[in-house]
Design a protein around this motif. Structure first.
Motif, PDB file in Angstrom:
ATOM      1  N   HIS A 172      23.393  80.690  22.824  1.00 41.89           N
ATOM      2  CA  HIS A 172      23.020  79.539  23.681  1.00 41.89           C
ATOM      3  C   HIS A 172      21.383  79.707  23.675  1.00 41.89           C
ATOM      4  N   ARG A 173      20.488  79.821  22.916  1.00 39.90           N
ATOM      5  CA  ARG A 173      19.178  80.149  22.868  1.00 39.90           C
ATOM      6  C   ARG A 173      18.585  78.875  22.422  1.00 39.90           C
ATOM      7  N   GLU A 174      19.241  77.999  21.683  1.00 39.89           N
ATOM      8  CA  GLU A 174      18.331  77.045  21.319  1.00 39.89           C
ATOM      9  C   GLU A 174      19.400  75.766  21.004  1.00 39.89           C
ATOM     10  N   TYR A 175      19.029  74.511  20.862  1.00 45.67           N
ATOM     11  CA  TYR A 175      19.573  73.148  20.656  1.00 45.67           C
ATOM     12  C   TYR A 175      19.438  73.068  19.111  1.00 45.67           C
ATOM     13  N   GLN A 176      20.598  72.826  18.457  1.00 46.32           N
ATOM     14  CA  GLN A 176      20.433  72.222  16.983  1.00 46.32           C
ATOM     15  C   GLN A 176      20.829  70.921  17.007  1.00 46.32           C
ATOM     16  N   ILE A 177      20.134  69.918  16.336  1.00 41.01           N
ATOM     17  CA  ILE A 177      20.309  68.406  16.274  1.00 41.01           C
ATOM     18  C   ILE A 177      20.255  68.205  14.977  1.00 41.01           C
ATOM     19  N   LYS A 178      21.010  67.155  14.455  1.00 38.17           N
ATOM     20  CA  LYS A 178      21.176  66.755  13.187  1.00 38.17           C
ATOM     21  C   LYS A 178      21.171  65.167  13.417  1.00 38.17           C
ATOM     22  N   LEU A 179      20.369  64.570  12.809  1.00 40.90           N
ATOM     23  CA  LEU A 179      20.539  63.172  12.629  1.00 40.90           C
ATOM     24  C   LEU A 179      20.790  62.717  11.407  1.00 40.90           C
ATOM     25  N   SER A 180      21.443  61.306  11.103  1.00 39.65           N
ATOM     26  CA  SER A 180      21.957  61.000  10.001  1.00 39.65           C
ATOM     27  C   SER A 180      21.600  59.535   9.709  1.00 39.65           C
ATOM     28  N   LEU A 181      21.446  59.335   8.713  1.00 39.43           N
ATOM     29  CA  LEU A 181      21.233  57.794   8.025  1.00 39.43           C
ATOM     30  C   LEU A 181      22.357  57.526   7.128  1.00 39.43           C
ATOM     31  N   PRO A 182      23.496  56.855   7.906  1.00 36.99           N
ATOM     32  CA  PRO A 182      24.567  56.989   7.050  1.00 36.99           C
ATOM     33  C   PRO A 182      24.316  55.751   5.730  1.00 36.99           C
ATOM     34  N   VAL A 183      24.997  55.772   4.562  1.00 29.66           N
ATOM     35  CA  VAL A 183      24.939  55.089   3.509  1.00 29.66           C
ATOM     36  C   VAL A 183      25.876  53.777   4.212  1.00 29.66           C
ATOM     37  N   PRO A 184      25.586  52.551   3.693  1.00 34.12           N
ATOM     38  CA  PRO A 184      26.185  51.257   4.536  1.00 34.12           C
ATOM     39  C   PRO A 184      27.829  51.302   4.308  1.00 34.12           C
TER      40      PRO A 184
END
Length: 135
Positions: free
Chosen positions: A91-103
């Motif tokens: 719990h030392r960091e936050y891991q974020i993932k953003l995505s641009l889904p294909v339509p």
């Protein structure tokens, strides 16, 4: 190194958010703000720099991107979605993932992705969002 890449590196090494970082983020995303005299924020920023503008951030109504989850979330590029948010090992960091889904797909795993990591959640969101703008 681009201005965005340089800012991402600065955010990765920041210990905490600050108004100086908020101003640099606002300039990087070309935040559209005007003061009571009709001067545009980005024009004044280019003239005076981030140190001077950080002192006046509240008068320009610059969001607290680096310290607020809600403000950082507004940085997501259009149509990008939060695909994953989790705590890292111990719990030392936050891991974020953003995505641009294909339509044609509903899966956030398909399409372009951007990631960010930091001990502070808003900074992890800022990093992932800025990476998405140059992805």
């Amino acid at each position: 190194m681009t201005d965005t890449a340089s800012l991402i590196e600065t955010l990765e090494y920041a210990h905490a958010g600050s108004r100086g970082l908020d101003v640099r983020i606002a300039a990087c995303v070309k935040l559209d703000r005007k003061d009571i005299h009709g001067r545009r924020f980005v024009d004044v920023f280019e003239r005076f720099g981030w140190e001077q503008m950080a002192k006046e951030a509240d008068s320009w109504c610059i969001p607290h991107f680096s310290t607020s989850f809600d403000a950082a979330e507004t940085l997501f590029p259009e149509r990008w979605v939060l695909a994953r948010l989790r705590r890292g090992p111990q719990h030392r960091e936050y891991q974020i993932k953003l995505s641009l889904p294909v339509p044609e797909s509903t899966s956030p795993k398909e399409g372009r992705q951007s990631a960010g990591r930091h001990a502070k959640l808003p900074l992890a969101l800022c990093i992932a969002s800025l990476r998405a703008t140059i992805a």
